[in-house]
Design a protein around this motif. Structure first.
Motif, short mmCIF file in Angstrom:
data_model
loop_
_atom_site.label_atom_id
_atom_site.label_comp_id
_atom_site.label_asym_id
_atom_site.label_seq_id
_atom_site.Cartn_x
_atom_site.Cartn_y
_atom_site.Cartn_z
N VAL A 1 10.01 4.83 3.74
CA VAL A 1 9.51 6.18 3.45
C VAL A 1 10.68 7.15 3.32
CG1 VAL A 1 7.34 5.77 4.70
CG2 VAL A 1 9.31 6.71 5.92
N PRO A 2 10.45 8.36 2.78
CA PRO A 2 11.52 9.36 2.73
C PRO A 2 12.06 9.65 4.13
CG PRO A 2 9.64 10.06 1.41
CD PRO A 2 9.21 8.83 2.14
N ASP A 3 13.39 9.89 4.23
CA ASP A 3 14.00 10.02 5.58
C ASP A 3 13.62 11.32 6.28
OD1 ASP A 3 15.54 11.70 4.07
OD2 ASP A 3 17.45 10.65 4.42
N THR A 4 12.92 12.22 5.58
CA THR A 4 12.50 13.48 6.21
C THR A 4 11.05 13.41 6.71
OG1 THR A 4 11.93 14.26 4.01
CG2 THR A 4 14.06 14.94 4.88
N ILE A 5 10.47 12.23 6.76
CA ILE A 5 9.06 12.09 7.14
C ILE A 5 8.83 12.58 8.57
CG2 ILE A 5 9.16 9.74 8.10
CD1 ILE A 5 6.51 9.26 6.41
N GLY A 6 7.66 13.16 8.81
CA GLY A 6 7.31 13.63 10.15
C GLY A 6 6.56 12.56 10.92
N THR A 7 5.63 12.99 11.77
CA THR A 7 4.93 12.02 12.61
C THR A 7 3.57 11.62 12.05
OG1 THR A 7 3.98 13.81 13.90
CG2 THR A 7 6.03 12.85 14.73
N GLN A 8 3.15 12.31 10.97
CA GLN A 8 1.85 12.00 10.40
C GLN A 8 1.99 11.66 8.92
OE1 GLN A 8 -0.92 11.81 12.28
NE2 GLN A 8 0.37 12.36 14.04
N ALA A 9 1.18 10.72 8.46
CA ALA A 9 1.14 10.38 7.04
C ALA A 9 -0.23 9.80 6.75
CB ALA A 9 2.24 9.37 6.71
N SER A 10 -0.47 9.41 5.52
CA SER A 10 -1.71 8.70 5.25
C SER A 10 -1.42 7.53 4.32
CB SER A 10 -2.77 9.64 4.66
OG SER A 10 -2.30 10.19 3.46
N VAL A 11 -2.33 6.57 4.35
CA VAL A 11 -2.17 5.37 3.55
C VAL A 11 -3.42 5.21 2.69
CG1 VAL A 11 -2.03 2.84 3.64
CG2 VAL A 11 -0.62 4.22 5.16
N GLU A 12 -3.20 4.83 1.45
CA GLU A 12 -4.33 4.68 0.55
C GLU A 12 -4.83 3.24 0.62
OE1 GLU A 12 -3.97 7.13 -3.12
OE2 GLU A 12 -4.50 5.20 -4.04
N ILE A 13 -6.08 3.09 1.07
CA ILE A 13 -6.70 1.76 1.13
C ILE A 13 -8.00 1.80 0.33
CG2 ILE A 13 -7.65 -0.04 2.62
CD1 ILE A 13 -5.89 0.94 4.88
N ARG A 14 -8.04 1.00 -0.72
CA ARG A 14 -9.23 0.94 -1.59
C ARG A 14 -9.71 2.34 -1.99
NH1 ARG A 14 -9.97 -3.31 1.92
NH2 ARG A 14 -11.19 -2.11 3.40
N GLY A 15 -8.76 3.18 -2.42
CA GLY A 15 -9.12 4.49 -2.95
C GLY A 15 -9.34 5.55 -1.89
N LYS A 16 -9.37 5.15 -0.61
CA LYS A 16 -9.56 6.12 0.47
C LYS A 16 -8.24 6.40 1.16
CE LYS A 16 -13.61 4.20 2.11
NZ LYS A 16 -14.41 3.68 3.21
N GLN A 17 -8.01 7.66 1.53
CA GLN A 17 -6.80 7.97 2.27
C GLN A 17 -7.09 8.00 3.76
OE1 GLN A 17 -4.68 11.39 0.87
NE2 GLN A 17 -4.78 10.69 -1.25
N LEU A 18 -6.44 7.12 4.50
CA LEU A 18 -6.66 7.03 5.94
C LEU A 18 -5.43 7.53 6.68
CD1 LEU A 18 -8.30 3.48 6.14
CD2 LEU A 18 -9.44 5.69 6.03
N GLN B 1 0.86 -1.19 0.00
CA GLN B 1 0.00 0.00 0.00
C GLN B 1 0.89 1.24 0.00
OE1 GLN B 1 -2.42 -0.71 3.45
NE2 GLN B 1 -3.94 -1.91 2.32
N LYS B 2 0.38 2.29 -0.64
CA LYS B 2 1.15 3.51 -0.80
C LYS B 2 1.04 4.39 0.45
CE LYS B 2 0.72 5.28 -5.07
NZ LYS B 2 0.07 6.17 -6.07
N VAL B 3 2.19 4.94 0.88
CA VAL B 3 2.21 5.87 2.02
C VAL B 3 2.40 7.28 1.47
CG1 VAL B 3 3.34 6.49 4.19
CG2 VAL B 3 3.29 4.10 3.45
N LEU B 4 1.51 8.20 1.85
CA LEU B 4 1.59 9.58 1.37
C LEU B 4 1.95 10.49 2.53
CD1 LEU B 4 -1.81 9.29 -0.50
CD2 LEU B 4 0.45 9.18 -1.59
N SER B 5 2.93 11.39 2.31
CA SER B 5 3.30 12.33 3.37
C SER B 5 3.82 13.60 2.72
CB SER B 5 4.39 11.73 4.26
OG SER B 5 5.64 11.80 3.60
N GLU B 6 3.99 14.64 3.55
CA GLU B 6 4.53 15.89 3.02
C GLU B 6 5.93 15.71 2.49
OE1 GLU B 6 4.16 18.98 5.93
OE2 GLU B 6 1.96 18.81 5.96
N ALA B 7 6.64 14.72 3.03
CA ALA B 7 8.02 14.46 2.61
C ALA B 7 8.08 13.68 1.29
CB ALA B 7 8.77 13.70 3.70
N GLY B 8 6.96 13.16 0.86
CA GLY B 8 6.92 12.38 -0.37
C GLY B 8 6.27 11.02 -0.15
#
Lengths: 358, 131
Positions: A323-340, A294-301
């Motif tokens: 994940v990118p090494d500059t990631i913060g403490t929050q991200a989202s994951v795409e599950i079945r088209g929804k970002q959680l 599953q794809k992880v989405l964050s401000e860092a990429g």
């Protein structure tokens, strides 16, 4: 073709559901994967891990050879016979060929490597062994059991009080030989316990004695959720030859101290300070299950989940992700088209039955 | 061997359907399906009053091992969902044909039920799956 461990009949007797795994017929569960998981966190569980590959390295240059072959330094084992070390075996590009445990045994060494990588590992090890003149001997006649959980010593005491007394004082990540059995205080669950390397026919006897003493058989399914909660990597999912150790949470196993040369050193040197990608843990509080790829989405990429599952101990889903090494403490994951939304944490998630996730 | 009750209708994708006395159709997943999935940890159900068409994805079942879409075998309006599954998704494992039901539809076309597999045909489909 599919291989059977010496415990195959024991599994069928215990009601196992058998599945093909890396060329072997292995138990995935004996009824409920979830129950088996809880047994290991709360009591004592027994795993057949005889599919793992045991390789003995001997010869005058064995120590020099392993200091060159492995990214961690087997010189750390000099101080105690029987001591164990977790290490990556890298290629010249710094990619992880396999992760393994190496034990020092009276001047010789024993490696336990993954079964799925057996062939390429042996080929790789033998390729370098020629230069050092060391002997590489696979030990397919040996079986391996893992007995894991907080009540393991109590159960072993029922099997033999003498055995339990000897094992009680064995430090973590050390092994001792008791008759034909090599007892190692290691495991893949995040609980106290032992891994036992022993001849096949003795494995069948020990299996029966441990079940009589109240240890419950557990399959590969529970083994996977337990290791994930413990933040331990699975080769082929969390890393492979395209991944450097600093991007899969194995940086601590790469010993760059001094001027010891080892395969892959030059390639990983820069990665040690600038990995680009790192491994993190993810926690999903919402309803849903994190899964590999599953794809992880964050401000860092963007990043990707390498292993994910429902955590039976925590009651929500957790994952390991690259994940990118500059990631913060929050991200989202795409599950079945929804970002959680997910929280980024440092693994492990569970150790010795306790949640480490706030 | 998993249970395949004679009185139910089936899809090859492992959903079952039962025509109730009040004319609604109850839908769930089969014993074989729950056995393949292993411990169910989470079920996503359709919204109440939603209009769904035969063959549509109408929910998701997630086990420790895998996620699987649930398809509705009949068209119509969702008149009930099994709220119990929110807190006790393991009912899908322990009682797939009764307490572990997913949702109930007021069907717009009952001939769709006739197009489903009977118990023997479903058993055969499962056996083909296994080879």
């Amino acid at each position: 073709m599919s291989l059977k461990t010496p415990l195959y009949d024991c599994h069928l007797q215990a009601g196992a559901k058998m599945v093909p795994f890396a060329g072997w017929q292995m138990p995935i569960h004996y009824g409920s994967q979830m129950e088996e998981h809880h047994v290991v966190r709360q009591s004592a569980g027994l795993f057949d891990v005889s599919h793992m590959t045991v390789v003995d390295i001997s010869g005058a240059a064995a120590r020099d050879f392993l200091r060159y072959l492995l990214a961690n330094d087997v010189a750390k084992l000099d101080k105690r016979d029987g001591k164990a070390l977790y290490s990556g075996m890298l290629n010249e590009q710094g990619g992880v060929i396999d992760d393994l445990i190496v034990y020092r045994l009276e001047g010789d060494y024993r490696l336990v490597v993954n079964s799925a990588t057996r062939e390429k590992d042996l080929q790789w090890i033998r390729g370098w062994a020629e230069d050092f003149g060391v002997c590489v001997k696979e030990r397919p006649e040996l079986a391996m059991l893992a007995v894991q959980g907080p009540k393991v010593l109590d159960c072993l005491n029922t099997v033999s009080a003498d055995l339990a007394t000897q094992l009680e004082s064995l430090p973590v990540f050390c092994s001792m030989q008791i008759e034909d059995m090599m007892w190692c205080r290691t495991g893949y669950t995040g609980e106290d316990g032992f891994e036992v390397i022993l001849p096949g026919e003795q494995a069948v006897q020990l299996w029966a004695k441990l079940l009589d003493a109240g240890v419950r058989p557990c399959g590969l399914g529970a083994r996977d959720t337990l290791r994930l909660e413990a933040g331990m990597n699975l080769y082929g999912s969390d890393m492979d030859e395209s991944v450097n150790p600093f991007s899969c949470g194995m940086g601590w196993t790469v010993d760059l101290s001094g001027d010891r040369d080892f395969v892959g050193r030059a390639a990983v040197l820069e990665k040690s300070t600038h990995p680009g990608e790192i491994q993190v843990g993810l926690v999903l509080r919402e309803r849903g299950v994190l899964r590999g790829h599953q794809k992880v989405l964050s401000e860092a990429g963007e990043g990707e989940i390498t292993s994910g599952s429902f955590s039976p101990t925590l009651g929500f889903s957790i994952a390991l992700a690259r994940v990118p090494d500059t990631i913060g403490t929050q991200a989202s994951v795409e599950i079945r088209g929804k970002q959680l939304p997910v929280t980024v944490v440092k693994p492990p998630f569970v150790r010795k039955g306790k949640s480490l996730v706030i | 061997m998993s249970q395949v009750p004679k009185e139910l209708k089936y899809l090859a994708s492992h959903e079952w359907a039962r025509l109730e006395e009040d004319g609604t159709v109850t839908v769930g997943i089969t014993d074989h399906a729950q056995d393949m999935l292993g411990d169910v940890v989470f079920v996503e159900l359709p919204d109440l009053d939603a209009e769904i068409s035969a063959g549509d994805e109408a929910g998701v079942v997630e086990s420790v091992k895998a996620a699987s879409d649930i398809y509705t075998p009949v068209s119509g309006v969702v008149v009930a969902i099994n709220e119990e599954l929110q807190d006790t998704p393991e009912l899908v494992n322990s009682d797939p044909y009764h307490d572990g039901w997913f949702f109930r539809v007021k069907p717009s076309d009952t001939t769709e039920l006739e197009q489903m597999l009977d118990a023997d045909a479903y058993t055969e489909a499962c056996e083909e799956d296994d080879h």
